[in-house]
Design a protein around this motif. Structure first.
Motif, PDB file in Angstrom:
ATOM      1  N   ARG A  18     -73.127 -17.267 -36.873  1.00  0.00           N
ATOM      2  CA  ARG A  18     -73.451 -17.107 -38.287  1.00  0.00           C
ATOM      3  C   ARG A  18     -74.880 -17.561 -38.580  1.00  0.00           C
ATOM      4  NH1 ARG A  18     -70.368 -20.305 -43.251  1.00  0.00           N
ATOM      5  NH2 ARG A  18     -71.727 -19.584 -44.930  1.00  0.00           N
ATOM      6  N   ASP A  25     -66.488 -12.530 -46.362  1.00  0.00           N
ATOM      7  CA  ASP A  25     -67.083 -11.551 -45.449  1.00  0.00           C
ATOM      8  C   ASP A  25     -67.138 -10.174 -46.093  1.00  0.00           C
ATOM      9  OD1 ASP A  25     -67.772 -13.148 -43.377  1.00  0.00           O
ATOM     10  OD2 ASP A  25     -66.213 -12.471 -42.005  1.00  0.00           O
ATOM     11  N   GLY A  82     -69.913 -12.349 -39.537  1.00  0.00           N
ATOM     12  CA  GLY A  82     -70.274 -10.953 -39.403  1.00  0.00           C
ATOM     13  C   GLY A  82     -70.386 -10.452 -37.983  1.00  0.00           C
ATOM     14  N   HIS A 134     -58.908 -11.354 -39.309  1.00  0.00           N
ATOM     15  CA  HIS A 134     -60.112 -12.146 -39.570  1.00  0.00           C
ATOM     16  C   HIS A 134     -59.844 -13.616 -39.287  1.00  0.00           C
ATOM     17  CE1 HIS A 134     -63.108 -14.300 -42.023  1.00  0.00           C
ATOM     18  NE2 HIS A 134     -63.885 -13.265 -41.756  1.00  0.00           N
TER      19      HIS A 134
END
Length: 338
Positions: free
Chosen positions: A275, A23, A291, A102
């Motif tokens: 995604r 990422d 994201g 994350h």
């Protein structure tokens, strides 16, 4: 030169780091030569320590006591790279915090506050880089926002559109785009998207012209129940999704179910669907493996630039008001908002 300590059987630790690094690279953060190797070495030293304990410290059970023991164990090592300095300790803890955050978003697990709590409990580390600020939140550029909006809007009826093209989209695709629209247009986290029910949309009228103007977001995990406004363009797509949902006879009480029978949308499935939407819109490469954090940050930035009070934006997003400080360096100056 930082010596890399490779843990045996790294498993979840290595998977978590690689997903985070992907990422970051896609967002342009880890593109400098050697940057990834430095962070990899720092993370490997932490993973090796965790896996060397008895019992083993698992990635989902790391707590403040583990972090304190890890830092204590580092003293006594010969280090010529200043790895025992407060500044290095802060960088290491920030890395652990970001990778664990994350990992939690990607797996749908509860965020781990231990690294942040440890830093707060050690002022000499906490203020080691007081003259330096963390990187600003990653947001959509105006061009990326336009690309994403064009892709999302293509999934709803509009003048001049080929009805056959719209009818060819499966209900799951409409669901995916509508859910991404709410992440950008209402500041929702992935867990919020999965928690929404059919009772969440609040309409501003009755009849065919009624549209959603805010959402009641149920409590989920550590986030309290709250209400948040919905951008008009996102409300239009949500309105279309509700029609598609009814026509497809999708059951259950979840606003965005996983199956036609109404089963809840699992974290990994929703993550992958978001995604794919971003990739199809042409903005996925910068966001790496998903994201969706950029969508939420873009919502916050848009609201702050429009003059909304930080305390109000924090309430809409379900976060502490202090977290709004991270946007201070990116709010000044004009920019296209969506």
């Amino acid at each position: 030169m930082i010596e890399r300590v490779v843990p045996s059987n790294p498993g979840a630790f290595q998977q978590a780091f690689e997903a985070w690094a992907a990422d970051q690279h896609g967002a342009g953060v880890l593109r400098k030569a050697g940057a990834r190797e430095v962070y990899q070495a720092m993370w490997d030293s932490f993973a090796a320590w965790c896996l060397g304990q008895s019992p083993v410290v698992r990635i989902h059970t790391v707590d403040q006591r583990d972090l304190h023991a890890f830092q204590s164990a580092r003293y006594g090592r010969k280090a010529t790279d200043q790895s025992l300095s407060p500044r290095y300790a802060l960088r290491l803890m920030r890395l652990i915090e970001r990778v664990l955050a994350h990992h939690a978003e990607r797996t749908g697990s509860r965020p781990n506050r231990a690294p942040a709590d440890w830093v707060r409990a050690h002022p000499h580390v906490r203020y080691a880089e007081s003259e330096r600020a963390d990187p600003p939140p990653e947001v959509l550029t105006p061009q990326e926002a336009r690309l994403l909006l064009a892709h999302l809007w293509a999934a709803r009826p509009r003048p001049g559109q080929d009805p056959a093209a719209l009818a060819s989209l499966p209900w799951q695709e409409i669901r995916n785009r509508a859910s991404v629209a709410l992440q950008l247009g209402a500041g929702l986290a992935p867990s919020d998207v999965r928690a929404l029910t059919l009772a969440s949309p609040v309409m501003n009228g009755v009849g065919p012209q009624a549209r959603t103007w805010k959402l009641r977001v149920p409590a989920n995990g550590t986030i309290r129940a709250r209400e948040t406004p919905v951008a008009p363009w996102a409300a239009e797509l949500l309105h279309h999704w509700l029609h598609v949902r009814e026509a497809a006879r999708v059951g259950g009480e979840f606003l965005f179910p996983s199956t036609r029978t109404g089963k809840p949308w699992l974290a990994d499935s929703q993550y992958q669907c978001a995604r794919k939407v971003l990739e199809a819109a042409g903005v996925g490469s910068r966001g790496g493996a998903g994201g969706s954090f950029r969508l939420r940050h873009t919502f916050a930035l848009r609201q702050l630039r429009r003059g909304s009070r930080p305390e109000m934006v924090a309430r809409w997003m379900g976060v502490a008001p202090a977290e709004m400080k991270r946007y201070d360096r990116v709010v000044p100056g004009p920019e296209t908002v969506v």
